[in-house]
Write an enzyme that holds these catalytic residues in place. Structure first.
Site: not given
Ligand code: ADP
Length: 151
Positions: A41, A90
């Site tokens: 990544k 989401r």
């Molecule tokens: P990944 O690369 O594992 O998706 P992220 O940091 O993007 O890592 O997300 C980690 C977690 O946080 C996931 O379960 C994602 O769905 C959740 N998440 C990300 N943004 C939001 C949001 N705006 N509201 C709720 N959950 C979120």
């Protein structure tokens, strides 16, 4: 003792993540925020920066611990003796993606994934949109915890 792992890239942590973590706190005795390290990544923020943002956001919160991990999330869960994975949902796209992973994880390890639906106020937030704003020198402070990145 109910222990959950909240795995993610947190590149960077947003108010969406914070919402899920805060709402999960009453459900668990401990939440391990697990910052994934994936050589394939391309992160905007270094591991050290991503960790520092999370530390600042949850300073003083006794139920939260912060760790980094490589490899399978279920192996990491076993290494810290956590029986639950916490994830946020989401929209339907999140659901479809998470469903296959959650079922697979349960099959191979017995570890359950607990999903929380996002609050309406934060459901539109994603780290990738935040990165787009920052890359173009915009102001993302309304989407981020106070005092992180350049806010
Ligand atoms: P990944 O690369 O594992 O998706 P992220 O940091 O993007 O890592 O997300 C980690 C977690 O946080 C996931 O379960 C994602 O769905 C959740 N998440 C990300 N943004 C939001 C949001 N705006 N509201 C709720 N959950 C979120």
């Amino acid at each position: 003792m109910k222990k959950a792992v909240f795995p993610g890239s947190f590149d960077p942590i947003t108010l969406g993540h914070v919402d899920i973590i805060n709402r999960a706190l009453p459900l668990f005795d401990e939440i391990v925020i697990a910052v994934g390290v994936n050589a394939e990544k391309n992160y905007m923020f270094s591991l050290e920066e991503r960790i520092a943002f999370i530390e600042k956001t949850f300073a003083g919160e006794k139920k939260i611990t912060l760790k980094t991990y490589r490899g399978l999330t279920v192996d990491f869960c076993k290494s810290v003796n956590a029986h639950f994975i916490l994830r946020g949902l989401r929209n339907p796209a999140d659901f479809e993606f998470e469903k296959a992973i959650a079922i697979t994880n349960r099959k191979i390890s017995g570890i359950e994934t607990v999903f929380l639906l996002t609050s309406a106020e934060t459901s539109f937030i994603s780290s990738s949109i935040v990165r787009d704003i920052l890359r173009n020198n915009g102001d993302a402070s309304l989407l981020l915890p106070e005092g992180i990145v350049n806010t």
